[in-house]
Write a protein that holds these residues in place. Structure first.
Motif, short mmCIF file in Angstrom:
data_model
loop_
_atom_site.label_atom_id
_atom_site.label_comp_id
_atom_site.label_asym_id
_atom_site.label_seq_id
_atom_site.Cartn_x
_atom_site.Cartn_y
_atom_site.Cartn_z
N VAL A 256 -45.59 -14.58 45.16
CA VAL A 256 -46.46 -14.55 46.34
C VAL A 256 -45.74 -15.07 47.57
O VAL A 256 -45.65 -14.39 48.59
CB VAL A 256 -47.75 -15.37 46.09
CG1 VAL A 256 -48.59 -15.46 47.35
CG2 VAL A 256 -48.55 -14.77 44.94
N LEU A 257 -45.25 -16.30 47.52
CA LEU A 257 -44.61 -16.90 48.68
C LEU A 257 -43.17 -16.38 48.83
O LEU A 257 -42.52 -16.03 47.85
CB LEU A 257 -44.59 -18.42 48.55
CG LEU A 257 -45.93 -19.16 48.52
CD1 LEU A 257 -45.69 -20.66 48.56
CD2 LEU A 257 -46.83 -18.73 49.67
N GLY A 258 -42.71 -16.38 50.06
CA GLY A 258 -41.35 -15.94 50.34
C GLY A 258 -41.27 -14.44 50.58
O GLY A 258 -42.10 -13.68 50.08
N LYS A 259 -40.27 -14.03 51.32
CA LYS A 259 -40.13 -12.63 51.69
C LYS A 259 -40.09 -11.71 50.49
O LYS A 259 -40.64 -10.60 50.51
CB LYS A 259 -38.87 -12.46 52.54
CG LYS A 259 -38.67 -11.04 53.06
CD LYS A 259 -37.43 -10.93 53.94
CE LYS A 259 -37.25 -9.50 54.44
NZ LYS A 259 -36.02 -9.37 55.30
N ALA A 265 -39.44 -22.24 47.49
CA ALA A 265 -38.10 -22.45 48.04
C ALA A 265 -37.75 -21.36 49.04
O ALA A 265 -37.21 -21.63 50.12
CB ALA A 265 -37.07 -22.50 46.91
N GLU A 266 -38.05 -20.10 48.70
CA GLU A 266 -37.77 -19.01 49.62
C GLU A 266 -38.64 -19.10 50.87
O GLU A 266 -38.19 -18.82 51.98
CB GLU A 266 -37.98 -17.66 48.93
CG GLU A 266 -37.56 -16.49 49.81
CD GLU A 266 -37.72 -15.14 49.12
OE1 GLU A 266 -36.83 -14.29 49.29
OE2 GLU A 266 -38.73 -14.94 48.42
N GLU A 274 -32.41 -27.86 44.97
CA GLU A 274 -32.92 -29.11 45.54
C GLU A 274 -34.14 -29.63 44.77
O GLU A 274 -34.51 -30.79 44.90
CB GLU A 274 -33.31 -28.90 47.01
CG GLU A 274 -32.15 -28.56 47.92
CD GLU A 274 -31.31 -29.78 48.28
OE1 GLU A 274 -31.59 -30.88 47.76
OE2 GLU A 274 -30.37 -29.63 49.08
N VAL A 275 -34.76 -28.76 43.99
CA VAL A 275 -35.91 -29.15 43.14
C VAL A 275 -35.42 -29.21 41.69
O VAL A 275 -34.74 -28.30 41.23
CB VAL A 275 -37.06 -28.14 43.29
CG1 VAL A 275 -38.17 -28.42 42.28
CG2 VAL A 275 -37.61 -28.18 44.71
#
Length: 436
Positions: A256-259, A265-266, A274-275
């Motif tokens: 869903v999130l990010g391009k 993260a995206e 980093e996670v």
């Protein structure tokens, strides 16, 4: 007369010692107690829950849940021969029901059967498992990944296994029940901080971090009740400063999130390394069932050999693994699914805010949108009105949310049309305006 044994009859809420049965008193003999009844006895809280949800109309919403729908759970839902525009599905990328995903699952059944019939550590591992885990790691951007048979158990087992007595876990107050139970089972000290309040988290870290040998911060990528997201850059800053592990539950954010749907993260354009621990489910964007943990190779190898929920569980069923793998491949091959989802989500946000509908702090990138009504009876009535007009969206009330924040949740899919969304917002706006 109920067919249930007395011990499990809904009307029986007594517990052995409260009203002990007594043998007749005999002269010269001590009073004897009969053997306590065996079997599960329904807890009292369930009687209250059953009463609260058992009514219909303005008295309750019991008949709105566990309805027996027909066919696929996608843009349209079918119930008793009637069709509804469906806003209750987590099928965000419309891959559940895609014939190519079904074909991949069918091919896996032909090759491997319906079950691997053993835990993977002994004889249950198959190439399809390793292919899926490698694909997940590549998609998330980590060294490795491991797949569990259930999303709930992925959180519960991983947290309970990685943390223990003498450690401390910091979690958002709205974190999923699976993470809460994992924290409780771990034996570590669990510290809850106010929802998305990272200043409060920092104060908790200042107060409690030194009390734990190891520390873990747990948040969600998208919160399923509110549709909001955490400030990942700030979380990473805090994890470095206070030397903690950071875990993100991406059940509602992966795909869903990010391009390109790669998640939180995206969305923030941050290196996934980093996670420390990325958790996600396969039952939403990826049209299957199960959950995964993605992270560095050392962490994943440790879980493969020691996590009880993995080592002592049968491996993921081959058709489920194949379906998830194909869905993940299609997500990358057809990026328009994610971009179309983003377009539909933005439209709902824009129209809702223009109409003065309260959608709280829902993020404009989130496919979860709460319509916050407040009063439980008004929320239930709105849900029924929506159904009358051919729109399926169900109410959520206490104790899932506070008593003053009852709501109807809308889950947006890339397959929803502009007209679907406009119709839903129009009905909501008209009903809210008419009730004021």
């Amino acid at each position: 007369m109920s067919d249930l044994p007395a011990a499990v009859s809904p009307g029986n809420t007594s517990y052995g010692d409260e009203n002990p049965s007594q043998e007749p008193q005999s002269e010269g003999r001590p009073q004897a107690r009969k053997t306590a009844p065996t079997g599960f006895r329904i807890p009292r809280y369930y009687q209250i829950l059953k009463h609260n949800i058992g009514g219909t109309g303005s008295l309750g919403a019991g008949d709105l849940f566990y309805q027996n729908f027909e066919g696929l759970n996608n843009r349209l839902a079918r119930l008793n021969g009637r069709e509804f525009i469906n806003f209750c599905s987590y099928n965000y990328l419309d891959l559940c029901g895609d014939p190519r995903v079904a074909t991949a699952a069918q091919a896996a059944i032909e090759k491997y059967g319906t079950s691997v019939s053993a835990s993977r550590i002994v004889s249950g591992e198959r190439p399809i498992h390793l292919e899926l885990e490698a694909a997940i790691a590549d998609f998330v951007g980590t060294e490795a990944a491991i797949v569990f048979v259930g999303g709930f158990s992925t959180n519960e087992d991983t947290i309970a296994h990685l943390m223990g007595e003498g450690d401390v876990i910091f979690h958002d107050e709205y974190i999923h029940k699976s993470a809460q139970l994992g924290a409780a089972m771990s034996g570590a000290k669990a510290v809850s901080f106010p929802h998305n309040d990272l200043d409060a988290l920092e104060k908790s870290l200042q107060t409690h971090r030194e009390q734990g040998k190891n520390a873990l911060v747990v948040v969600e990528g998208v919160y399923s009740m509110d549709g909001d997201i955490p400030d990942l850059p700030k979380l990473i800053e805090l994890k470095r400063r206070y030397q903690t592990l950071l875990m993100v539950d991406e059940a509602h954010s992966i795909g869903v999130l990010g391009k390109t749907g790669r998640g939180l993260a995206e969305h923030f354009d941050i290196d996934p390394d980093e996670v420390d621990i990325w958790m996600g489910t396969l039952s939403k964007s990826f049209a299957s069932c199960g959950g995964y943990i993605a992270g560095n190779a050392e962490l994943i190898e440790y879980l493969r050999y020691t996590a009880p929920g993995f080592v002592y569980s049968v491996g993921l069923a081959p058709p489920m693994a194949a379906a998830a793998l194909k869905a993940l491949q299609l997500t990358q091959e057809e990026p328009q699914r994610v971009s179309q989802l983003h377009s539909r989500v933005l439209l709902f946000h824009t129209l809702a805010r223009e109409a003065g509908i309260n959608i709280g702090e829902a993020n404009e990138a989130s496919a979860v949108l709460p319509v916050i009504i407040g009063q439980s009876d008004v929320t239930i009535a709105l849900s029924r009105t929506l159904m009358d007009k051919g729109i399926l969206a169900l109410p959520i009330g206490y104790p899932a949310v506070s008593k003053s924040k009852s709501r109807i949740r809308f889950f947006i899919s890339c397959s929803h049309t502009d007209d679907d969304i406009r119709s839903a917002v129009e009905v909501i706006s008209n009903e809210i305006s008419g009730s004021q």
